[in-house]
Design a protein around this motif. Structure first.
Motif, PDB file in Angstrom:
ATOM      1  N   UNK A  90      -7.971   1.558   3.419  1.00  0.00           N
ATOM      2  CA  UNK A  90      -6.640   1.431   3.025  1.00  0.00           C
ATOM      3  C   UNK A  90      -6.269   0.457   2.111  1.00  0.00           C
ATOM      4  N   UNK A  92      -3.475  -2.125   0.246  1.00  0.00           N
ATOM      5  CA  UNK A  92      -2.383  -2.569   0.596  1.00  0.00           C
ATOM      6  C   UNK A  92      -1.952  -3.512  -0.329  1.00  0.00           C
ATOM      7  N   UNK A 129       0.603   6.291  -0.340  1.00  0.00           N
ATOM      8  CA  UNK A 129       1.090   7.084   0.756  1.00  0.00           C
ATOM      9  C   UNK A 129       2.337   6.915   1.440  1.00  0.00           C
ATOM     10  N   UNK A 130       2.676   5.480   1.358  1.00  0.00           N
ATOM     11  CA  UNK A 130       4.234   5.103   1.767  1.00  0.00           C
ATOM     12  C   UNK A 130       4.375   3.759   1.584  1.00  0.00           C
ATOM     13  N   UNK A 187       1.235   1.143   0.851  1.00  0.00           N
ATOM     14  CA  UNK A 187       0.063   1.494   1.562  1.00  0.00           C
ATOM     15  C   UNK A 187      -0.519   2.667   0.947  1.00  0.00           C
TER      16      UNK A 187
END
Lengths: 377, 377
Positions: A90, A92, A129-130, A187
């Motif tokens: 992921x 960040x 993604x968000x 993210x």
């Protein structure tokens, strides 16, 4: 001016200026510049105080350390981190936006917050993604402006295909903030082809730029100071994740570094990469596109366009064998139509960036030391 | 006072107060209270302006919608979101911290920022893996304070085992912020046993509380107003992720809701759950632990401890058959030593919280409408 002469006056690679932060007792506006003072705030104050709470000890920023169980593999000076979850990595990234004014030609703080964070995730090879969205609002702030800015956040998120998944809002008493500040965190899932870091540039790499520079900074300056350029210039704020994905799709492993040169401009981004990778960078100054009204404004104001902030372009360091393929992929994306090759990486003068000027001279391109223009983003 | 009588004066479930936000032209301090005005700011201004940019259309907050490819399954009013990455569910939460003063008995803004965000991730069943850290700093802020606060962030992150993986710092001109604001975002992996939401409380559920309430709010108030309680009270700021994991480990599927009652206090958290789940909640007021000096301070100041902010306790709604097992698990964790059962969920009066008092009467426990105490966190 040649390199040797210039080196006598200032040598950014040796950190001869600014003065070490231990002798400064208060935070200066320049600590928010994105230039050398910003870097020293992070290096001298924040990173040491965090200690091993960043869990970076033992990781090698140049290596292929594949994180697991929450291990990070990125340096504290990158704009985003990769968090290994075992089965998936992921990416960040977080940024606070304090731009003044809140509305400007080509955008507003809401759009900037969405694009800026999407771009930082994308520059580390993440598919965003968000987003999380945190407002700090001054008591008395007009609800109409809050609605307008939030709608702009929504529109930018929708256009980018990246939803706002969670948020927070705090209100502080009148005078304790200036209208509205926004912090967004992005993210993303790391794209399989992506192994990107500011520390991965290699001698021979081509330096590619996605489009014209210095538009955002000149726009904000004009809006804030009432200079009247607003009609001719507009912020370049835009999302770059599709462009970045197209580049990685074209030649993933050959793209070593991607960076969007925001605060501190192209010069700071190139210097950070040269220092992190311990290589030299040489750019052809006439190859760097600067729109005519932007160049005119910079000349009037005594600004070097290389130091002026951008919000919608990226610079990439690419293996020379694949540079043409990546450049073609860039030009096929709307955000990279005007992509150009602006220079190359050399083994000489590690940690330093130089520019070949129109008349064939070579000059040092250093990082801004302090603040050129506060609250640009 | 019985329920029916009280209903005639104010019915929080029907939203008869506060006045709809469309008639208010400016942001009020109360919009940051964590009470009804905060909820209306989110519902009436932020969520509509974001439109479908939250990608929540079509998801069912009560259902077991298992996200994939970035789909979210949480409502915009939760403190954290679950982001499905296909193979793994990621929990994301963000919070801005604007507490004043920055240092107080039992903690400081740095510790609060780490704990608050870890707790929001944990309340959604996430195992926190990393934090992002964004500073907005006022020009002239003492570097010593910045070092001290950053060290406190590091210490809190280390103790919690949750690294700071990325960050940002912005500096604004003097007068444009009040010292320092911190925004933290937490990223976690959802624990397999966790299916938690404020909308999942069911009639019959036991309501469990991890420990004493109202300590943080009274501490901040005392520090700010120089009331002199500081020697007797301290903020309860602490991380709750290990406690939450122990509870889920004891009886995962039976824990329906977890929430840390921060701004707006226990009363607001219970009301939000009652409304989201469309159930009634009845608590035994004498069962709710309030430390003696905190109770004395509240009485002197005319505050209801149920409305005062906490930073280190949680309330959980648990299937009655497993309530004792979960309570035992809570008491075996340092953060839950004083855990107690304080009430139960009923089918009567959906959306409303009542308290049985010491003399056997029943009173409505409503949400704060506006601001009791600004900048509590």
């Amino acid at each position: 001016m040649n390199v040797e002469t210039a080196t006598e006056t200032v040598d950014p690679a040796q950190g001869s200026c600014p003065a070490p932060l231990t002798e400064t007792e208060r935070v200066l506006l320049g600590h928010g510049s994105g230039g050398q003072l910003s870097a020293s705030l992070i290096r001298d104050v924040i990173v040491p105080a965090l200690g091993d709470a960043t869990k970076l000890a033992g990781t090698d920023p140049r290596g292929e350390v594949h994180g697991s169980g929450g291990a990070t593999e990125t340096s504290p000076l990158e704009d985003a981190a990769v968090l290994g979850l075992g089965v998936v990595d992921v990416v960040v990234s977080t940024d606070s936006f304090v731009v003044s004014p809140l509305f400007f030609s080509g955008g507003d703080i809401g759009k900037l917050a969405v694009h800026g964070t999407i771009n930082d995730v994308a520059m580390m090879g993440g598919d965003p993604l968000g987003l999380s969205l945190a407002f700090i609002i001054e008591e008395g702030f007009p609800l109409e402006d809050l609605r307008r800015i939030t709608a702009s956040v929504g529109e930018a998120a929708r256009e980018a295909g990246v939803p706002v998944v969670t948020g927070d809002s705090k209100v502080v008493d009148r005078g304790s903030a200036d209208g509205l500040f926004i912090t967004t965190t992005g993210i993303g899932r790391r794209l399989p082809a992506a192994r990107l870091s500011a520390a991965l540039a290699r001698p021979g790499d081509a330096v590619l730029l996605s489009g014209p520079i210095a538009q955002h900074g000149v726009t904000i300056l004009s809006a804030r100071e009432g200079l009247g350029f607003d009609g001719d210039v507009a912020s370049d704020t835009r999302p770059l994740h599709r462009l970045a994905a197209a580049m990685l799709d074209a030649a993933g492993g050959s793209v070593h570094v991607m960076r969007d040169p925001t605060r501190g401009g192209l010069a700071s981004a190139l210097n950070e990469i040269a220092q992190a990778s311990e290589v030299g960078v040489v750019i052809d100054e006439p190859a760097v596109p600067v729109p005519t009204p932007v160049a005119a404004a910079c000349e009037m104001l005594g600004l070097d366009p290389l130091h002026v902030a951008n919000e919608g372009c990226l610079v990439a360091f690419v293996d020379p064998g694949d540079a043409d393929a990546v450049l073609a992929a860039m030009r096929s994306d709307p955000a990279g139509r005007q992509a150009v090759r602006i220079g190359e990486v050399v083994a000489d003068h590690p940690g330093r960036v130089t520019a070949r000027t129109l008349i064939g001279a070579e000059r040092i391109v250093d990082m801004l030391i302090g603040e050129q223009l506060p609250r640009i983003c």
